[in-house]
Design a protein around this motif. Structure first.
Motif, short mmCIF file in Angstrom:
data_model
loop_
_atom_site.label_atom_id
_atom_site.label_comp_id
_atom_site.label_asym_id
_atom_site.label_seq_id
_atom_site.Cartn_x
_atom_site.Cartn_y
_atom_site.Cartn_z
N GLU A 404 33.92 1.83 -34.21
CA GLU A 404 35.04 1.74 -35.13
C GLU A 404 34.64 0.95 -36.37
N HIS A 405 33.96 -0.15 -36.13
CA HIS A 405 33.50 -1.02 -37.21
C HIS A 405 32.54 -0.29 -38.14
N VAL A 406 31.62 0.47 -37.58
CA VAL A 406 30.67 1.23 -38.38
C VAL A 406 31.41 2.25 -39.24
N LYS A 407 32.38 2.89 -38.64
CA LYS A 407 33.14 3.91 -39.38
C LYS A 407 33.92 3.30 -40.53
N THR A 408 34.66 2.24 -40.28
CA THR A 408 35.52 1.69 -41.33
C THR A 408 34.73 0.89 -42.36
N GLN A 409 33.71 0.16 -41.93
CA GLN A 409 33.00 -0.70 -42.86
C GLN A 409 31.89 0.01 -43.63
N TYR A 410 31.31 1.03 -43.04
CA TYR A 410 30.15 1.63 -43.68
C TYR A 410 30.31 3.12 -43.98
N LEU A 411 30.86 3.85 -43.04
CA LEU A 411 30.85 5.30 -43.21
C LEU A 411 32.05 5.83 -43.98
N ALA A 412 33.04 4.98 -44.24
CA ALA A 412 34.25 5.42 -44.93
C ALA A 412 33.91 6.06 -46.28
N ARG A 413 32.87 5.54 -46.92
CA ARG A 413 32.50 6.04 -48.25
C ARG A 413 32.02 7.49 -48.23
N TYR A 414 31.68 8.00 -47.07
CA TYR A 414 31.18 9.38 -46.98
C TYR A 414 32.23 10.35 -46.46
N LYS A 415 33.46 9.87 -46.36
CA LYS A 415 34.44 10.69 -45.63
C LYS A 415 34.73 12.04 -46.28
N ASP A 416 34.50 12.12 -47.61
CA ASP A 416 34.72 13.42 -48.25
C ASP A 416 33.44 14.26 -48.25
N GLU A 417 32.34 13.59 -47.96
CA GLU A 417 31.04 14.23 -48.10
C GLU A 417 30.53 14.79 -46.77
N TRP A 418 30.82 14.05 -45.69
CA TRP A 418 30.28 14.44 -44.38
C TRP A 418 31.40 14.97 -43.49
N SER A 419 31.00 15.82 -42.56
CA SER A 419 31.98 16.33 -41.60
C SER A 419 32.36 15.24 -40.61
N GLN A 420 33.50 15.43 -39.99
CA GLN A 420 33.96 14.45 -39.00
C GLN A 420 32.96 14.33 -37.85
N ASP A 421 32.37 15.46 -37.48
CA ASP A 421 31.36 15.45 -36.41
C ASP A 421 30.17 14.58 -36.77
N ASP A 422 29.72 14.72 -38.02
CA ASP A 422 28.60 13.90 -38.48
C ASP A 422 28.96 12.43 -38.43
N VAL A 423 30.15 12.10 -38.91
CA VAL A 423 30.59 10.70 -38.92
C VAL A 423 30.59 10.15 -37.50
N ASN A 424 31.15 10.93 -36.57
CA ASN A 424 31.19 10.47 -35.19
C ASN A 424 29.81 10.28 -34.60
N LEU A 425 28.95 11.26 -34.86
CA LEU A 425 27.59 11.18 -34.33
C LEU A 425 26.88 9.95 -34.86
N ILE A 426 26.95 9.73 -36.17
CA ILE A 426 26.22 8.63 -36.77
C ILE A 426 26.80 7.29 -36.33
N ALA A 427 28.12 7.22 -36.24
CA ALA A 427 28.74 5.97 -35.77
C ALA A 427 28.22 5.66 -34.37
N SER A 428 28.11 6.68 -33.55
CA SER A 428 27.64 6.42 -32.20
C SER A 428 26.16 6.03 -32.17
N GLN A 429 25.37 6.66 -33.03
CA GLN A 429 23.94 6.31 -33.08
C GLN A 429 23.73 4.88 -33.57
N VAL A 430 24.49 4.52 -34.61
CA VAL A 430 24.32 3.18 -35.18
C VAL A 430 24.82 2.12 -34.19
N ALA A 431 25.94 2.40 -33.55
CA ALA A 431 26.47 1.46 -32.56
C ALA A 431 25.45 1.25 -31.45
N LYS A 432 24.88 2.33 -31.01
CA LYS A 432 23.89 2.24 -29.94
C LYS A 432 22.66 1.46 -30.40
#
Length: 581
Positions: A404-432
Motif C-alpha cells: 500500500e505504501h509503495v503504491k501511494t508514496q511512489y507509484l501514484a505518479r504513474y497511475k495514468d501511464e501504467w496499467s493497474q496490473d503493472d502497478v500491482n505487480l511492481i508494488a508486490s515486487q518492491v514490497a518483497k
RNA sequence: GCACUCGUAGCUCAGCUGGAUAGAGUACUUGACUACGAAUCAAGUGGUCAGAGGUUCGAAUCCUCUCGAGUGCACCA
C-alpha cells in the motif's frame, strides 16, 4: 580450490612468473588466496600482500614487493604493477575486464561457473512454523534466510535438498482446539481461516492465564490432557477437529510460501515423527544405549556441560528432541545426505548441541556434519514478540502495509501511464524486495527490532535502492537499445567506469564467500555497493546521450552487464527485479 | 552458578578466517532536476572500535580478565 575469477587468475599467473624469475616458487593457490582489493581503487585493481613470501625469502615484505614489481611483465592486459609498502598493486586494462568479465556476463556464461570444488549433498531445514498459530514477521527472518541460503548454495554448485518441519502437534494445538470448542462464540470465517485459528490460540492463552490460581485452573489442565490423549490416540472429536484445522494452517503457510516464491523438496510434520520416534527411543533404551534418570529416558551429557538430553518423559511420551533424532536418521539413511543444516532461532542452541551429540554417540558419522545455523530473533520496539501474548505483527499486515505504501508514496505518479496490473505487480515486487533485504542485510547474530514505520522508509541501504538501480538500467536500455555487437572496451577509461568493472568482476567471489559462510548479508553489501557505483557512473558519464557512438555503445554494454549482475544477485537473495518502478 | 551471543559515529549497522588512512545508511547543515528516471548524486559535521592486560613486525579482528546487554540450562516446542 576453484579459481573462478578470471582477473584474479590473470594476476596469479603474472605474479607466479615474476616469483619464478626471482628464483623461487609459490603455488598458484597460495597466490590467488592472498589477493585482496586495495583500499583505494586508484591504487590498483588488485593487490598482493607479500607476507607469505617474506618468510621463505627471509626479507621484509616492502623489499619483496619492490623486487616483485621490477620483475612483473606488463602487457596489454596488465598495465601497471607498483609496489606500495608490503603490497604489490596491479592495474589491468579496461579491455582485460571487458573480455574476461563483461563479455561472459553479457552472454550469461559468467553466472554458470562452479564455485565450489566439493559439493556434498546438503539438506537445509528451515521454516518450522507451528500450525494453529499466526505467522508473524519473526517467521519471515527464518524464511528469508533459509531461502537465500538454498539459492546461494545452489548457485555455487552444491546439491541441496530443502525441507520444512512444521509443528502440527503438541500443547499449543490442544489449547487452540480447547478454546475453539469450549469458549469461542464466533463463527468460523469463510476466508482467512489460518489467521483466525491463530487468534483462537492467542485467546486460549489469555483465558488460561486469566484463570490461573482459580479453581478453574485444575479443570482446564484436565481438559487439555484429555484433548492431547485423543490426538495421540488418533480418534475422537478433537482428532477430527485437528485434522480439519491443521489444513487451515497449512493453507496459510502455503500462501506465504507462494508469496515468497519458496518451495520445499521435503515436508516433514511433527505428527508423523511422534509415535515412531518414541518407539525408536524405547528400542535404543532396551539396547542399553540410553539411560534412565528421575523416571525419564535420555542421555546424560553433563560431562560435556550439555546437561541431560531427555528423550522420553516419565509418562512415556516423546519430546521435540525425540522427533529431531528420528528425523535426522531419516535424513541420513533415506535421503542419503552428507551435510545437514538447521536454520533455527538461537534459543535452540543447546537443544541442537544435545541432539547432534546424541546422534554421534549412536554412531551416526554424519553428526559431525550437522550444523545449527542460529540467528537472533525479531522483536518489537516494546519487547519480544509472542503469539502467546498476541502482541505480534502478522506477516500479512506487513506485506499489505508495504504494498500500500509503495503504491501511494511512489507509484501514484504513474497511475495514468501504467496499467493497474503493472502497478500491482511492481508494488508486490518492491514490497518483497524491501522485506527480504531488510531481513537479510544484518548479520544473523544481530537482533532485529521491527518498527513498521522504519521499515516503510525505502531510501538509503534498502532492497528498493538496488531494484531502483536495476529498473533504471532497464529503462535506459529500452530507450537507447544497443546497436553493435562488438564493444571497444578500451574506451572505458573514466574512474567511475573502472570502478564499475572492478565491482562486477568480484561478483562470483562475493557469492562464493557468502555461501561458504552461510552469510546472505555479504551479498546484500555487495549488491548495495555495486548499485551505488552504478549510480555514480550514471551521474558522471553520459550514456544514451553520449555523442561518440563507440563510447556510447561501450557504456551501454557496461550498463547492461551491471543490470545482469544485479539481477542475478537479487535472484540469489530471493528478491525480484522489476523492469520498471 | 554453568554455557552461548553481542558491545564500532547521536541512532541502525559493515569491517572480525590478523595487514595499507576504521567505513556505510540514517539524522543534521549545504548544493544539484528545461537532463539518460531525484526511490538519485555531491560536500560537510560526527570515533578512547565497552575497559584493562597479553600474543605479534602488525590487533576493531586472536587469547585472558573486568564491566554492561541479551538468551538458554529436566518432563514446553
Amino acid at each position: 580450490m576453484i579459481k573462478h575469477d578470471s582477473i584474479r587468475l590473470l594476476a596469479t599467473e603474472k605474479i607466479a612468473a615474476a616469483i619464478q624469475k626471482m628464483g623461487h616458487d609459490l603455488s598458484a593457490d597460495e597466490i590467488y588466496k592472498a589477493l585482496v582489493e586495495p583500499p583505494n581503487s586508484d591504487m590498483g585493481d588488485l593487490a598482493y600482500g607479500c607476507f607469505i613470501l617474506a618468510k621463505s625469502l627471509k626479507k621484509g615484505p616492502p623489499q619483496i614487493s619492490g623486487e616483485l614489481a621490477a620483475n612483473m611483465e606488463l602487457d596489454s592486459n596488465l598495465i601497471r604493477a607498483q609496489a606500495a609498502g608490503p603490497y604489490l598493486n596491479l592495474t589491468f586494462a579496461p579491455q582485460a575486464f571487458g573480455e574476461k568479465v563483461l563479455n561472459p556476463i553479457l552472454t550469461g556464461e559468467h553466472f554458470k561457473k562452479a564455485l565450489v570444488e566439493k559439493a556434498p549433498k546438503t539438506m537445509i531445514e528451515y521454516s518450522q512454523p507451528n500450525t494453529h498459530k499466526e505467522l508473524h514477521v519473526g517467521h519471515m527472518r527464518n524464511l528469508c534466510l533459509g531461502d537465500s541460503i538454498v539459492r546461494m548454495l545452489r548457485y555455487a554448485g552444491r546439491e541441496i535438498v530443502s525441507a520444512t518441519f512444521p509443528g502440527d502437534m503438541g500443547t499449543h494445538v490442544a489449547k487452540c482446539l480447547w478454546y475453539m470448542k469450549k469458549h469461542n462464540q464466533e463463527p468460523v470465517p469463510a476466508t482467512g481461516k489460518g489467521e483466525w485459528l491463530g487468534s483462537m490460540y492467542s485467546k486460549a492463552n489469555l483465558l488460561l492465564e486469566d484463570q490461573n490460581g482459580t479453581p478453574q485452573e485444575d479443570l482446564n489442565r484436565q481438559e487439555l490432557t484429555a484433548i492431547l490423549k485423543q490426538l495421540e490416540a488418533g480418534k475422537g472429536e478433537y482428532f477430527d477437529l485437528w485434522k480439519e484445522t491443521r489444513e487451515w494452517s497449512i493453507e496459510l503457510m502455503k500462501s506465504v510460501y507462494k508469496w515468497a516464491d519458496v518451495t520445499f523438496d521435503e515436508w516433514y510434520f511433527e505428527s508423523e515423527m511422534d509415535a515412531p520416534s518414541a518407539a525408536w527411543v524405547k528400542e535404543l533404551y532396551a539396547e542399553g544405549k540410553l539411560e534412565k534418570s528421575e523416571g525419564a529416558i535420555g542421555k546424560n551429557l553433563e560431562a560435556e556441560k550439555l546437561g541431560f538430553c531427555m528423550l522420553l518423559k516419565s509418562d512415556g511420551t516423546g519430546l521435540y528432541a525425540t522427533k529431531d533424532l528420528l528425523l535426522a536418521r531419516h535424513k541420513f539413511q533415506d535421503v542419503q545426505i552428507e551435510k545437514s543444516v538447521y536454520i533455527v532461532d538461537m534459543r535452540q542452541a543447546l537443544h541442537f548441541k544435545q541432539v547432534f551429540r546424541v546422534l554421534e554417540m549412536l554412531g551416526f558419522e554424519q553428526a559431525k556434519n550437522c550444523f545449527h545455523l542460529q540467528y537472533n530473533y525479531v522483536e518489537l520496539p516494546d519487547g519480544a514478540m509472542s503469539s502467546r501474548k498476541g502482541n505480534i505483527v502478522p506477516l500479512n499486515d506487513l506485506v499489505r502495509n508495504m504494498e500500500e505504501h509503495v503504491k501511494t508514496q511512489y507509484l501514484a505518479r504513474y497511475k495514468d501511464e501504467w496499467s493497474q496490473d503493472d502497478v500491482n505487480l511492481i508494488a508486490s515486487q518492491v514490497a518483497k524486495g524491501a522485506i527480504f533485504y531488510g531481513m537479510l542485510r544484518m548479520d544473523t547474530n544481530k537482533k532485529i527490532v521491527f518498527d513498521m514505520n522504519e521499515w516503510l522508509k525505502l531510501d538509503g541501504e534498502s532492497g528498493p535502492f538496488i531494484q531502483y538501480s536495476y529498473a533504471r538500467i532497464q529503462s535506459l536500455l529500452r530507450k537507447f537499445p544497443r546497436t553493435q555487437k562488438s564493444v571497444n572496451w578500451a574506451l572505458l577509461t573514466h574512474p567511475a567506469e573502472k570502478q564499475m568493472m572492478q565491482a562486477l568482476s568480484g561478483f562470483n567471489t562475493a557469492v562464493a564467500q557468502a555461501a561458504e559462510n552461510y552469510k546472505p548479508a555479504a551479498i546484500c553489501t555487495y549488491l548495495y555497493e555495486t548499485a551505488k557505483k552504478f549510480n555514480v557512473f550514471y551521474h558522471e558519464c553520459p550514456i544514451g546521450t553520449e555523442k561518440d557512438e563507440a563510447i556510447r555503445e561501450a557504456r551501454l554494454a557496461l550498463s547492461a552487464a551491471v543490470g545482469a549482475t544485479l539481477k542475478q544477485g537479487m535472484a540469489v537473495l530471493g528478491m525480484p527485479a522489476p523492469e520498471k518502478m
